[in-house]
Scaffold this active site. Structure first.
Site, short mmCIF file in Angstrom:
data_model
loop_
_atom_site.label_atom_id
_atom_site.label_comp_id
_atom_site.label_asym_id
_atom_site.label_seq_id
_atom_site.Cartn_x
_atom_site.Cartn_y
_atom_site.Cartn_z
N MET A 19 -32.51 67.57 -82.77
CA MET A 19 -33.03 67.80 -84.11
C MET A 19 -32.81 69.23 -84.60
O MET A 19 -33.54 69.72 -85.45
CB MET A 19 -34.53 67.45 -84.21
CG MET A 19 -34.84 65.98 -84.01
SD MET A 19 -33.93 64.88 -85.08
CE MET A 19 -34.76 65.13 -86.64
N LYS B 53 -23.71 71.03 -82.65
CA LYS B 53 -22.91 71.50 -81.52
C LYS B 53 -21.44 71.52 -81.88
O LYS B 53 -20.65 70.78 -81.32
CB LYS B 53 -23.14 70.61 -80.31
CG LYS B 53 -23.08 69.12 -80.63
CD LYS B 53 -23.15 68.28 -79.38
CE LYS B 53 -23.28 66.83 -79.74
NZ LYS B 53 -23.37 65.94 -78.63
N CYS C 227 -34.90 63.15 -79.05
CA CYS C 227 -33.98 62.07 -79.44
C CYS C 227 -33.08 61.68 -78.27
O CYS C 227 -32.71 60.52 -78.14
CB CYS C 227 -33.10 62.51 -80.59
SG CYS C 227 -33.97 63.34 -81.90
N ASN D 81 4.37 77.31 -82.90
CA ASN D 81 3.57 76.29 -83.55
C ASN D 81 2.27 76.23 -82.77
O ASN D 81 2.27 75.92 -81.59
CB ASN D 81 4.30 74.95 -83.51
CG ASN D 81 3.38 73.78 -83.86
OD1 ASN D 81 2.27 73.97 -84.36
ND2 ASN D 81 3.84 72.58 -83.60
N GLY D 82 1.19 76.53 -83.46
CA GLY D 82 -0.10 76.48 -82.78
C GLY D 82 -0.94 77.67 -83.16
O GLY D 82 -0.81 78.20 -84.26
N CYS E 147 2.55 74.30 -87.52
CA CYS E 147 3.85 73.98 -88.04
C CYS E 147 4.67 73.05 -87.20
O CYS E 147 4.21 72.45 -86.26
CB CYS E 147 4.64 75.27 -88.14
SG CYS E 147 3.65 76.72 -87.83
#
Lengths: 1502, 479
Positions: free
Chosen positions: A503, A960, A1131, A257-258, A27
């Site tokens: 992967m 991740k 990769c 707020n948070g 907010c």
């Protein structure tokens, strides 16, 4: 216990996957206070005005009128109410009257009467008298439909202080009365009774309307007699839309707020704290105030409840803030010692409430505003000459004539400002903390803390005691494989870091696996997305703390030297030596509990064993043993281990429920414990310390064989511990928690495949969506494993969890099937594809969807009547894989293939070559139709954003979630560097969060910005499946997103730690179903398209995805396989042997992919979809979207499971008439900003290319000024088509957020006044000047002029600001030049290019992760050395005249543009001031500089 | 961390040194040298440590190749051996004689352009190192069991099964008609591919582990199958296939036309230093002769290279198809060519010419016809392309079929297929006779040593389970 269902019956109960505890709110917040403490009308009006200027930080419901709530907290105007009392014929007695602001049930009159009776009875019982009820006048015409249906009767009860007690006592007793009323209401089942405030000092007006309508709805507030000395106001933006009047803020003490990330842990710990706390403070009434935190309270409400009780118990608001939401203190060199001692003391009293938080609070005397330790919410303040303090999320919310402003500031991380109304005095952060820290002898109280090195035995060698055979047996009993030891353990011991993988995860979820999976496999780590940001535990490690203290938690309310010689550890991870030392230290105070059970124990063996250890623990605590040791070392031929996670959680929960947990520490020795995830689960389940005793034996054995080289066991263990510490911090930080004490016991996980009963008993409050294995199953698996170890004595298996091994864990990307698919797409052979698809279907279940089958129609439809392949393929997407991960050939091939079939590819993070924006000569179009905007903002320019149909904000990725990334220097080729606007060979870091999205309203702002810079593109928000994603998606939908992508946990080319790949995020099936249900429930589903991805491989997967609610489908890994990927899973190593995921020239030549192969794959899948649709008896894919009645569960998993219940996924919310597919045409439009007017006024520019100058007055509600205008310039002239300053726009006032976001060359914005957050975000060549108004009397370089996160992701252009910037200035700047006069914490973080000149002090952690660009700091006070993060940069006075001239020129320009007096002063005293500058250069850049740092040969610096 | 591995991008493939062709022609010793330590570690480090290791998938034994390559690169040889031995009873033998180019190495994913990891050579290095260091010890079962198992055939299948059964404590008896254990490993494969002491140390180890050999023991002559069956709790038939395929062409009855098996066995016996009249009288000695070997498999390769070493005047190999389509290992062809063997591809003999002794081979040139269902092209003669090849000694290496076991063993009830292979139930590996199992070539037909080992291991597990079940049932019955 209070439960929100008791309070508001209108809220849906748990339904399908929706869980009301998942809801989030965020907010705009702020306060206004008269510094002299004298009430006035002006304060009230300013509050009302402020609320009108933050509408854009709230959200509007689907009905267009119902807000998420707003409110204001004011002093009680005694005369105003006494007048009312008089009109009823009473004469008010002396002293303050109290006002109870009460919500009553409106339509059920009998119930309303019951409620009144309850309230009155409790007041009278306490000996006070009542003046009567006042019906609060309201104008209900301004509220929306939902607000109206749920509107309560709002009345005020006026209470006389007939006992004549002092105000302090009156307040405390009113508090007790209120708590008693709440309890009585629950007992009487009087639902709908809610007390907003109950005080003789202040009153709260709040409700479910838009913020600007507060004063219309409550005409009281317009009354001239309504005066106050302070106003705390709040506008709510919640993720859900179920009307909740009471959830509007402010709460009784604070407005927030948070988000409190540690809420679950904090709530649990409060259960223990409250017992002694209540007894001390409330004596005989202690029973009335428990539970302190009502069951089902939101995070803000819970924080408020604790805040309130601590205030009522006699602490001041600033002290309570300091204890609950402390500054980060343990790694802060610049903090005064007295402050540090105070925090050190507070740390031992209570676990911090951690998470983004801007707080405005009052205790009646103090009015304060404060921030969390990371400063993740904005808070700006102004002090006026006439004595007002104005604090708010934005500057300019209350319009103050510039000449009246005495000071403009901002709150930094952990900071606080406040007014003591009684004393009539304003306090800045330092003043408050000096006062608090001087208030008690904290330094004395903390001086004899012990550390681990103070214990006996620490100088001795690490012990080891198992021989090889016993070691093997124990390893087998613990379920370890060689893979665990080689792939996970070895790198940790060798390098002190966790190993990386790529992967994704294609193994069965634990509950479906036939292999032994230890308990930790059933836990999924929580992570932040949208509603709060993850933290970068590497670059921002100053805020992180693993400090673990024993025996704190005395009485939270006690003050004084509560414990002598308490022990504080730097980490909860102990080696065997540490543990022995600890045992000796504890002596008789400890009690060891054997956590094993007899293998011949019968079916209840595990259950009985847990009961036994619980009782044993209780007895020990009652005997006064302060330290419990849990160990499974007793495992033997006849005894099997209790899974230590269960043992820990069993005892922790048991002790919490009995209020005993804070009397003891819980120290766990676990054989099973190896990776960071297991440690995290143990600590999350309540462990104080953890010792992986068996792993240390392995390390010892290997060490003795010399496998780690010439390294001692002590060093090996130190490295292992370091790896675990880092990993733990990463796990904490990915859900935004910085402090382990707040993480402990918080169950910050989601169970995947644990039975609901087991979770309910051991991990109360932790979500478990699909149920699964219970105690009986766990016991069976344990005994099987035990028998392998002790009976059949099998050697350790090779393991195949991370990489395929025959006979081991299944992998759905199976070798032969991959080859089959590749030959199918190469030969265009659908028959082979079907064999591949059948091969997959015939595998044992791996994914949740494998447990489903279709309900086929009795009469299938004619295949010819089913929509075409072409139609179906359009719904396919190749998900975001960056150029950087993929090689250029592979990346282009995907785009070309998808464009050819009218489907879409996503660019991924990392920009795209502009030559691809236009089709090639041969007609191929390599331009990705979806451009990704990720946290690194690499290559995110106005031009990039303009060349697409859709913009995808990647909040998280399946591989991740909650983590950032890193492109190592060796992968940054010339091309990559060009696209990412960086230097070849120099490492690039993607931060974990988007630094402009710390909260839901921030996301709304970014969506707004993006819709300005590309007026046609839709915006997609990519989330990762996890419990609670539904409510997040609802918030995202309300933020005007057009598409929501739900990614499964199993995706990705991304390199990430193996434990992240395996244990974060959930399967998309669960997340998708939840999102679909919650959006439908909220009436939001029709305005967003749903997309899903994560291991989709066949037509069957697609149809199931559609049935669970998706309209579009991402096919990622399978498309790589079509191009030749053979799942080497390296990769991250740049050695892809098939040339797909590599930047290496030789390897890239091996690429054999082609658009045709990709197209064949997509066509095959579409064809298979058609066949399934025909079987289902329908003709269009759209016909099955959300039709969960077409699925049924065909397998309930293995016999040993309690249940595996997928019904929650199949719940259909509402009926077919509810819109449960997207009907959106085009995009969800956002309101215009000033640019609409600017474009109109600047027709001469666009029609005839003329130069122009425009002038406007602005206020903070006008956001993203210049962005839409830049879009027009880019469209018409190109991003660099105009000369700089072709169009100059002069603005007066406080500009809204995102001033000049993505502004391009040719546009110059000049603000006289100030500006909010995100100035110059993504700046793409434009010029921005912010300077104080001519009428201002401020000293600019001492005041704040621009907000947080300015120049985030800027790529070119210039920003001049004559004044200070907020936190995170210039983060991820890759090319812009800027001059400002000071900044907050984390300045120039992750910067990769451009130049920053800062003529003033910088905050902490400057230049963290900065790998490119340069900064010049005017280090007058010589604080830079303490502030800077030295990891990647060097700093030194300027030694080369070349750079001196560069700097001087910058400052000259700055003075010219802004009229900076400070800049002019420096220039005129150049000789004496120049030596005070420090030049900051990234280490990796030294060799790339155009001129050396020193003129002589020696280029060494610092 | 994987940093030690994945070196294929920077390190070239390097096989162990091969001895010079001239030098190696002069003896029957192995032609490859061992790796030196550094080289072995360096070559092992080229492995890409794949998520899906196709080498491992295509190894009949499912050897954990990436794992022991990793350990080798790390210098942890004892661990590497332990791991290699956990899936393979004779890694050093497989390392020497497996056709890696068709199995593991042929499927190595770095193979394209980078040349595969030299898996076979590293495997050999691992196990040889283990022998040298004395890490390989006789088996000492944790508990001795009273049950006994009889195994017919001391070839790779029988030996592998014997070892696995001994590990769990059974008393194991091996019956073999030859005078030495090892089957084809001993007498079929020439020393230059597999030196005999390599085989002997394996067979000796089994003897040291308490396995009892009954050599020169012919089932059907020295005991019937039924007798063995009553003597043991289970019997395994692992005889291999020894019936050489004949070439039914005119002149096939002439002298100096030999079966490959006889030729190789005699040569091997000679190398052992045994008295071998048929060699000493020159019948099976190629010295000074024009030798023609017919066939394109690995046995043919063994024959030609043996002939070279015996001092043949010329050695030619005739095969119906071309080089690409031959069943033998490409590496062996190359070795043979280096040693002076002449390959005549696409050449089909249709007669042996001579009065008493063969003098010439008459052959047609062949061409490859249209492919059949499996994609293999059938050879067909090119009309009027016949020609003669001078020949003093012809060796037929056309493959092996099973012998007629029901007759040989005097056990007519034993079920065999129409090709003569013993029929077993797929999941139990048991024949139609209770307690009689079969494995290896006698079940699957002539195949690779590695497959025989695999079958031996599998059947051992089946036998163990069979005995366990019986024992449990007997115990139950006794109660």
């Amino acid at each position: 216990m209070t439960n929100i269902h008791d309070i508001n019956p209108g809220l849906p109960a748990e339904l399908g996957l929706y869980n009301q505890t998942d809801e989030h709110a965020s907010c705009g917040v702020g306060l206004i206070a008269a510094i002299n403490g004298i009430s006035s009308r002006e304060v009230v009006l300013a509050g009302i005005q402020a609320l009108k200027a933050i509408w854009h930080r709230g959200a509007v419901d689907a009905d267009g009128k119902t807000g998420d709530g707003a409110g204001i907290h004011l002093e009680i105007p005694q005369e105003f109410f006494k007048t009312h009392v008089r009109t009823t014929g009473h004469e008010p007695i002396d002293g303050k009257l109290a006002v109870g602001m009460v919500f009553l049930p409106r339509t059920d009159l009998a119930l309303q009467e019951t409620c009144r009776t309850i309230v009155e009875t409790e007041v009278l019982n306490f000996g006070y008298t009542i003046y009567g009820w006042r019906q609060v006048p309201v104008d209900a015409s301004v509220i929306g439909e939902k607000g109206e249906t749920s509107r309560p009767e709002i009345e005020q009860l006026m209470i006389a202080n007939s006992k004549g007690v002092d105000d302090e006592t009156f307040e405390r007793e009113l508090y007790v009365i209120r708590r008693r009323i709440e309890k009585a209401a629950i007992e009487a089942q009087a639902t709908g009774l809610y007390i907003c405030s109950f005080s003789c000092r202040s009153v709260i007006y709040k409700g479910l309307f838009l913020a600007e309508q507060l004063s219309i709805f409550f005409p009281d507030l317009l009354d001239e007699n309504f005066i106050s000395s302070f106003a705390i106001y709040h506008q709510r933006y919640s993720t859900n839309t179920f009307p909740q009047w009471w959830l509007a803020q402010p709460f009784r003490m604070l407005a927030h707020n948070g988000e409190i990330n540690t809420i679950r842990g904090n709530t649990n710990w409060m259960k223990s704290h409250q017992i002694r706390m209540a007894a001390v403070a409330f004596g005989e009434n202690s029973g009335d105030i428990k539970p302190v935190i009502p069951n089902g309270a939101s995070d803000s409400a819970a924080l408020d409840a604790v805040f309130e009780v601590m205030v009522r118990a006699g602490r001041t608001a600033p002290m309570v803030k300091t204890m609950l939401v402390p500054e980060s203190w343990s790694n802060k060199p610049v903090m005064p010692e007295a402050h540090r001692d105070m925090y050190s003391y507070c740390n031992s009293v209570m676990e911090p409430w951690d998470g983004p938080a801007a707080l405005a609070a009052t205790d009646g005397n103090w009015v304060i505003a404060g921030l969390d330790r990371n400063g993740l919410r904005p808070m700006r303040y102004s002090v006026t000459h006439d004595g007002l303090l104005v604090v708010g999320s934005e500057t300019g919310m209350v319009q103050i004539p510039e000449e009246n402003v005495r000071e403009k500031g901002r709150l930094g991380p952990g900071q606080m400002v406040g007014v003591n109304l009684k004393e009539g005095k304003f306090f800045k952060d330092r003043d408050i903390k000096d006062r608090l820290s001087a208030g008690q002898p904290f330094s004395e109280w903390v001086q004899d803390l012990l550390t681990i090195d103070d214990l006996k035995g620490m100088e001795e060698l690490e012990p080891s005691k198992l021989d090889k055979a016993a070691l093997q047996t124990h390893l087998q009993a613990a379920g370890f494989t060689l893979e665990d030891l080689e792939l996970l353990l070895k790198p940790m011991v060798e390098t002190g870091k966790e190993t990386l993988g790529s992967m994704g995860d294609d193994t069965p979820i634990a509950v479906l696996s036939e292999k032994y999976r230890n308990m930790a496999h059933f836990f999924r780590q929580n992570f932040s997305q949208v509603t709060n940001p993850p933290i970068d535990s590497l670059r921002e490690n100053r805020v992180m703390s693993l400090k673990t203290r024993f025996g704190n938690f005395a009485n939270v309310l006690d003050e004084g030297h509560t414990q002598k010689s308490a022990l504080v550890l730097d980490s909860p991870i102990l080696t065997n030596r540490d543990f022995e030392g600890l045992l000796t230290h504890f002596g008789d105070l400890s009690h060891t509990i054997d956590c094993t059970f007899d293998v011949d124990c019968g079916s209840e063996g595990l259950r009985n064993a847990i009961t036994r250890i619980q009782r044993e623990a209780e007895d020990a605590v009652r005997e006064g043993r302060g330290h419990i040791i849990l160990t499974d070392e007793g495992t033997s031929e006849s005894r099997a281990p209790i899974p230590m996670i269960l043992a820990t959680a069993g005892i922790h929960t048991y002790l919490v429920n009995r209020g005993l947990r804070t009397f003891t520490s819980l120290n766990v020795r676990a054989a099973e414990c190896l990776d960071t995830h297991y440690f995290a689960v143990l600590i999350g389940a309540g462990a104080t310390t953890v010792n992986a005793w068996l792993i240390q034996e392995v390390v010892a054995e290997r060490c003795s064989r010399g496998l780690f080289g010439d390294v001692s066991l002590e060093t090996c263990m130190a490295r292992y511990k370091e790896a675990i510490n880092q990993g733990l911090m990463k796990i904490l930080s990915k859900m935004g928690i910085a402090v382990i004490s707040s993480y402990r016991g918080g169950y910050n996980f989601e169970a995947l495949g644990l039975s609901r009963a087991l979770v309910g008993e051991f991990f109360p409050g932790m979500p478990s969506k699909i149920s699964g294995i219970g105690l009986a199953g766990v016991q069976q698996k344990l005994l099987e494993q035990h028998s392998l170890a002790f009976t059949t004595k099998k050697p350790l298996s090779i393991g195949g969890f991370y990489r395929f091994r025959r006979g081991e864990e299944l992998h759905s990307f199976d070798g032969p099937l991959i080859h089959l698919l590749q030959s199918a797409v190469t030969e265009d052979n659908y028959g082979k594809y079907l064999s591949y698809s059948n091969g997959l279907a015939n595998m044992p279940p791996i994914n949740i969807r494998d447990l489903f089958d279709f309900k086929r129609a009795e009469t299938p439809s004619d295949l010819d009547s089913v929509e075409s392949i072409t139609q179906i393929r359009k719904r396919f997407i190749t998900p975001g894989m960056s150029l950087g991960a993929l090689g250029p050939e592979a990346h282009e091939t995907l785009a070309i293939a998808m464009n050819r079939i009218g489907a879409k590819s996503v660019s991924g993070e990392g920009g795209e070559d502009q030559k691809r924006f236009k089709p090639y000569e041969n007609g191929d179009n390599a331009n990705s139709p979806i451009k990704q905007v990720a946290s690194g903002r690499f290559g995110v320019t106005a031009e990039y954003l303009s060349n697409c149909e859709e913009l995808e904000i990647k909040i998280a990725q399946g591989a991740k979630p909650g983590e950032g990334g890193q492109l190592p220097g060796f992968k940054v080729t010339k091309l990559i560097a060009k696209l990412r606007l960086s230097t070849p060979g120099v490492t690039l870091i993607s931060p974990p969060p988007h630094h402009d999205i710390y909260s839901i309203e921030d996301l709304a702002q970014l969506i707004y910005d993006l819709k300005q810079i590309n007026p046609r593109a839709k915006v997609c928000v990519k989330l990762v499946s996890s419990a609670g994603i539904g409510t997040i998606a609802a918030g995202v939908a309300k933020a005007h997103a057009d598409v929501i992508l739900v990614a499964g946990h199993n995706g990705g080319t991304a390199a990430s730690p193996q434990t992240s790949i395996k244990y974060a995020g959930t399967p998309w099936e669960i997340g998708l179903a939840e999102v679909n249900q919650v959006l439908t429930l909220n009436g939001l589903r029709h305005r967003v398209k749903l997309r899903t991805d994560g291991g989709m491989k066949t037509g069957r997967d697609i149809v199931i995805g559609a049935i669970l609610g998706a309209e579009e489908f991402g096919i990622g890994t399978a498309s790589l396989v079509a191009m030749g990927c053979i799942m080497v899973r390296q990769c991250h190593s740049n050695t892809c042997p098939v040339g797909i995921c590599t930047q290496d020239d030789d390897l890239r030549k091996k690429f054999e992919g082609s658009p045709e192969k990709v197209i064949n794959l997509m066509s095959f899948i579409a064809e298979e979809v058609r066949e399934i649709l025909a079987e289902l008896g329908v003709t269009n894919l759209e016909d099955v979207i959300g039709r969960t009645d077409l699925l049924h569960q065909v397998s309930r998993g293995a016999d040993h499971l309690d249940d595996l219940d997928l019904n929650p996924l199949l719940v259909q919310v509402g009926d077919r008439n509810v819109k449960n597919i997207c009907t959106l045409e085009g995009r969800n439009e956002v309101p215009d900003t000033l640019d609409a007017q600017m474009i109109k006024d600047a027709s001469a520019v666009f029609d005839r290319g003329e130069k122009m100058q425009l002038t406007y007055s602005v206020q903070n509600t006008q956001r993203a000024i210049g962005t839409r205008f830049s879009a027009e310039i880019t469209r018409k002239f190109g991003m660099a088509g105009l000369k700089p300053e072709h169009v100059t726009v002069r603005l007066r006032g406080s500009a809204g957020q995102s001033l000049g976001a993505f502004a391009v060359q040719g546009l110059k914005l000049v603000v006289a006044g100030d500006s909010n957050d995100y100035v110059g975000k993504g700046l793409s060549g434009g010029t921005i000047v912010v300077r104080p108004s001519n009428r201002s009397e401020l000293t600019p370089h001492h005041n704040t002029i621009i907000g947080n996160t300015c120049l985030y992701g800027a790529t070119s252009g210039t920003l001049y600001a004559s004044g200070q910037a907020g936190e995170r200035f210039g983060v991820r700047n890759s090319g812009a030049t800027t001059i400002i006069e000071g900044c907050g914490d984390n300045g120039c973080e992750y910067m990769t290019g451009g130049t920053a000149v800062i003529l003033g002090e910088v905050g902490d952690n400057f230049g963290a992760g900065m790998t490119g660009g340069m900064a010049f700091i005017f280090d007058e006070k010589e604080t830079l050395a303490d502030r800077i993060n030295p990891e990647t940069v060097l700093w030194d006075p300027i030694k080369n005249p070349y750079w001196e001239n560069v700097l001087k020129q910058f400052i000259t320009d700055h003075v010219k543009e802004t009229g900076s007096r400070f800049g002019a002063m420096i220039l005129s005293n150049w000789e004496s001031k120049m030596p005070l500058f420090k030049q900051v250069v990234p280490k990796e850049m030294i060799v790339h500089l155009v001129e050396p740092l020193q003129v002589n040969e020696d280029t060494e610096a610092a | 961390m994987t940093e030690k591995m994945l070196k294929f991008v920077s390190i070239e493939q390097g096989s162990p040194e091969k001895r010079d062709a001239l030098e190696r022609k002069a003896d029957f010793d192995e032609i490859y040298q061992g790796y030196i330590v550094e080289k072995a570690e360096e070559q092992a480090s080229r492995c890409s440590q794949c998520g899906i290791p196709f080498c491992h998938i295509h190894c009949p034994l499912g050897n954990n190749i990436p794992d022991w390559l990793n350990l080798t690169a790390d210098g942890r040889m004892e661990d590497a051996y332990e791991l290699a031995a956990s899936t393979n009873n004779m890694p050093e033998i497989c390392g020497r004689i497996c056709p890696q180019d068709r199995l593991c190495e042929g499927n190595c994913v770095i193979e394209k352009d980078f040349n595969s990891v030299t898996i076979g050579s590293v495997e050999k290095y691992i196990a040889d190192t283990a022998w040298e260091n004395g890490w390989i010890k006789p088996i000492t079962p944790q508990t001795e069991r009273s049950e006994t198992v009889g195994i017919i055939g001391a070839g790779p299948a029988g030996l592998a099964a014997a070892e696995e059964l001994r590990k769990v404590g059974f008393e194991v008896h091996i019956y073999d008609r030859y005078d030495r254990a090892g089957g084809l490993l001993t007498y079929g494969i020439p020393g230059f591919k597999l030196e005999k002491d390599v085989v002997e140390r394996r067979t000796n180890r089994l003897a040291d582990s308490g396995i009892i050999y009954h050599l020169n023991f012919e089932v059907g002559r020295d005991a019937t199958l039924e007798e063995l069956k009553t003597k043991h709790d289970a019997v395994l038939i692992a005889t291999g296939v020894y019936k050489s395929r004949a070439l039914k062409v005119p002149g096939a009855e002439l002298n100096n036309i030999h079966r490959a098996i006889d030729y190789l066995t005699i040569s091997n016996k000679k190398s052992f230093g045994d008295a071998v009249p048929s060699f000493d009288d020159g019948t099976l000695n190629a010295a000074g002769k024009n030798v023609v070997v017919i066939g394109g498999g690995d046995t043919a390769m063994d024959c030609v290279r043996t002939a070279v070493r015996q001092g043949a005047k010329s050695v030619k190999c005739l095969y119906r198809r071309d080089k690409e389509n031959m069943p033998g290992s490409a590496r062996e062809v190359q070795n043979a060519e280096e040693e002076g063997v002449e390959f005549i591809w696409l050449s089909g003999p249709d007669a042996f010419v001579g009065k008493k002794d063969v003098k010439k081979v008459h052959a047609y040139q062949m061409r490859l016809g249209s492919p059949d269902q499996t994609g293999r092209q059938a050879p067909e003669p090119v009309p009027e392309s016949g020609y003669d090849i001078p020949c003093d000694m012809a060796i037929l290496a056309l493959g092996f079929d099973p012998e007629d076991l029901p007759t040989l063993f005097d056990t007519p009830q034993l079920n065999v297929s129409r090709w003569g292979t013993v029929k077993v139930k797929h999941d139990t590996m048991m024949t139609n006779m209770d307690g009689v199992f079969a494995a290896g070539d006698i079940v699957r037909g002539a195949s690779l040593v590695v497959w025989a080992i695999r079958d031996g291991r599998d059947v051992a597990a089946c036998i163990e389970q069979y005995i366990d079940t019986n024992t449990a049932a007997n115990a139950a019955a006794a109660e």
